[in-house]
Enzyme design. Structure first.
Site, short mmCIF file in Angstrom:
data_model
loop_
_atom_site.label_atom_id
_atom_site.label_comp_id
_atom_site.label_asym_id
_atom_site.label_seq_id
_atom_site.Cartn_x
_atom_site.Cartn_y
_atom_site.Cartn_z
N GLU A 45 -88.20 25.44 -6.90
CA GLU A 45 -86.75 25.51 -6.70
C GLU A 45 -86.04 24.66 -7.75
O GLU A 45 -86.64 23.80 -8.40
CB GLU A 45 -86.39 25.02 -5.31
CG GLU A 45 -86.75 23.57 -5.05
CD GLU A 45 -85.96 22.96 -3.92
OE1 GLU A 45 -84.73 22.92 -4.05
OE2 GLU A 45 -86.56 22.50 -2.93
N LYS A 51 -75.09 25.01 -5.37
CA LYS A 51 -76.26 25.29 -4.55
C LYS A 51 -76.27 26.77 -4.20
O LYS A 51 -75.26 27.32 -3.76
CB LYS A 51 -76.24 24.46 -3.27
CG LYS A 51 -76.55 22.99 -3.46
CD LYS A 51 -76.59 22.25 -2.13
CE LYS A 51 -77.81 22.63 -1.32
NZ LYS A 51 -77.95 21.81 -0.09
N VAL A 84 -84.33 26.53 -1.06
CA VAL A 84 -85.57 27.15 -0.59
C VAL A 84 -85.33 28.64 -0.33
O VAL A 84 -86.09 29.50 -0.78
CB VAL A 84 -86.09 26.45 0.68
CG1 VAL A 84 -87.23 27.24 1.32
CG2 VAL A 84 -86.56 25.03 0.35
N ASP A 90 -75.60 24.92 13.48
CA ASP A 90 -75.94 24.57 12.10
C ASP A 90 -77.45 24.69 11.91
O ASP A 90 -78.21 23.76 12.20
CB ASP A 90 -75.47 23.15 11.79
CG ASP A 90 -75.51 22.84 10.29
OD1 ASP A 90 -76.07 23.68 9.54
OD2 ASP A 90 -75.01 21.79 9.88
N SER A 141 -80.39 25.98 9.08
CA SER A 141 -80.58 26.29 7.67
C SER A 141 -81.01 27.74 7.45
O SER A 141 -81.83 28.29 8.20
CB SER A 141 -81.64 25.35 7.07
OG SER A 141 -81.99 25.75 5.77
N ALA A 142 -80.48 28.32 6.38
CA ALA A 142 -80.88 29.68 5.99
C ALA A 142 -82.33 29.73 5.54
O ALA A 142 -82.92 30.81 5.47
CB ALA A 142 -79.98 30.19 4.86
N ASP A 143 -82.93 28.56 5.26
CA ASP A 143 -84.35 28.53 4.88
C ASP A 143 -85.21 29.14 5.98
O ASP A 143 -86.20 29.84 5.71
CB ASP A 143 -84.81 27.10 4.63
CG ASP A 143 -84.09 26.43 3.47
OD1 ASP A 143 -83.38 27.14 2.74
OD2 ASP A 143 -84.26 25.21 3.31
N LYS A 185 -87.35 17.32 6.92
CA LYS A 185 -86.80 15.97 6.87
C LYS A 185 -86.47 15.47 8.28
O LYS A 185 -85.99 16.24 9.13
CB LYS A 185 -85.54 15.94 6.01
CG LYS A 185 -85.79 16.36 4.56
CD LYS A 185 -84.51 16.36 3.76
CE LYS A 185 -84.77 16.85 2.34
NZ LYS A 185 -85.11 18.29 2.30
#
Length: 410
Positions: free
Chosen positions: A4, A65, A85, A117, A119-121, A138
């Site tokens: 990435e 981003k 990612v 909320d 993540s699109a990951d 994390k």
């Protein structure tokens, strides 16, 4: 091995981001794989970056981003993008790259039951067949809910090592467990092959614990909590929260978190390269089983040896290394390299590497380029290549700008 670029553009300060990117690519090459850092430069998607492009991204302050949702806007407006990612997985899959190395993935944020909320990951892992090598999630995120979400979306999650403890980026044990465990990169490669053989169209998350000597202590966890509280107080959310917390952590820990971050990314690069090499060997063995009988029938000297009729070129690639190309007759700074081309030679080269022992019918001049082509292509039968005393060997010269874009060819 895909890499990435958000970690370069948003994850670390300069020059640590540049040296990390260069070191990670070097680790992958030394392990027998090919690194491909993915990014968008001036509206063009790049799979693999040169040193000038890495430095450009490492120092630019205007890079956006880029997740899956951001591609249309960034490409349409010819902007620069550091792929997350999610964004990297999209491009890697389109480019046929099955292994992707990152630091850590995004996840379900704390309080997501009310904010949604997520993540699109995680969504990308559920629909893009790429194995993602990471140090887990994390600890600023809700790791338990992240693993639950991945289970719901049908994503295979495994920890590399002796146990099932799921890593939490700076620490090797998040307190949660992966559904599965693989003991080696070879096992991970077999896991990837099984997924692709079944056409599941889902990714795999391989959790790689940070090496014990680089693992963060309680001070990093305390700093994480403080950074999270500061982000909440400032109202920082969405895609801005992770860069803020990583930057604040670096300040609060006097650079200790950054050193741990670099160490875990380098470790992931070693693991990812080993997985990629093992996967390539598995795939090659599988192909060999299917074509072995055909190739065995094409013995050296048999009538079935392919004959390729086509051109041989001596190619020059000139890249201008300064920012602006001067067209006023002055000298430009740059670098030059050469290679061998011509459609006929290229096809014969590929067939030779498949073990078919092709014969090339072509022509070269009685000059140094022609002699070089014949000397350095011993793996091709060039006995039918005619040397012309009164003609020069065909050459092609391409002029590239600093970012590798073609200016013109001769």
């Amino acid at each position: 091995v895909a890499l990435e670029s958000t970690i370069i553009t948003h994850g670390m300060p300069y020059p640590s981001n540049l040296s990390m990117a260069q070191r990670v690519e070097s680790i992958i090459r030394d392990s027998g794989a090919v690194p491909a850092t993915i990014a968008i430069v001036k509206g063009q998607v790049h799979v693999g970056l040169g040193q000038d492009e890495l430095e450009y991204l490492a120092t630019s302050k205007s890079v956006l981003k880029t997740s899956r949702r951001d591609f249309p806007y960034i490409l349409a407006n010819r902007l620069d993008g550091g792929t997350t990612v999610s964004g990297t997985m999209v491009v890697a899959h389109r480019a046929g790259i099955q292994v992707f190395v990152t630091g850590g993935i995004g996840g379900v944020h704390r309080g997501a039951t009310s904010t949604m909320d997520i993540s699109a990951d995680l969504t990308e892992l559920s629909r893009t067949p790429v194995l993602v090598v990471s140090a887990g999630v994390k600890s600023i995120l809700d790791i338990g809910l992240t693993l639950e979400y991945l289970e719901t979306m049908g994503v295979c999650v495994a920890t590399l090592g002796q146990g099932n403890n799921f890593p939490a980026f700076y620490t090797s044990d998040s307190g949660f467990r992966s559904p599965y465990n693989v003991s080696s990169p070879g096992d991970a490669a077999r896991l990837l092959k099984s997924t692709l053989d079944l056409n599941l169209n889902t990714g795999i998350l391989l959790g790689v614990p940070i090496p014990a000597e680089n693992e963060g202590d309680s001070s990093i966890q305390d700093a994480i909590q403080k950074a999270v509280e500061e982000a909440d107080a400032k109202g920082i959310c969405g895609k801005e929260i992770t860069p803020f917390i990583l930057s604040r952590l670096n300040e609060l820990t006097s650079g200790e978190s950054l050193r741990a971050n670099i160490a875990l990314v380098e470790n992931n690069a070693r693991v990812g390269a080993e997985v990629a090499v093992n996967f390539a060997n598995l795939r090659s063995a599988n192909k060999d089983e299917g074509v072995a009988s055909t190739l065995q029938n094409r013995a050296v000297g048999s009538a079935e040896r392919p004959i390729v009729v086509g051109g041989c070129n001596f190619d020059f690639v000139v890249q201008v290394t300064q920012d602006e190309v001067q067209y006023n007759g002055s000298t430009n700074q740059g670098k030059l390299q050469y290679s061998y081309g011509g459609v006929g030679r290229n096809v014969a080269d590929a067939l030779s590497r498949l073990g078919t022992h092709p014969r090339l019918v072509s022509m070269v001049g009685a000059d140094n380029p022609g002699a070089s082509i014949l000397r350095d292509n011993k793996h091709i039968d060039t006995s039918l290549v005619k040397i012309l005393d009164s003609h020069a060997t065909a050459t092609y010269t391409v002029i590239l700008d600093r970012l590798g874009e073609c200016i013109f060819g001769v």
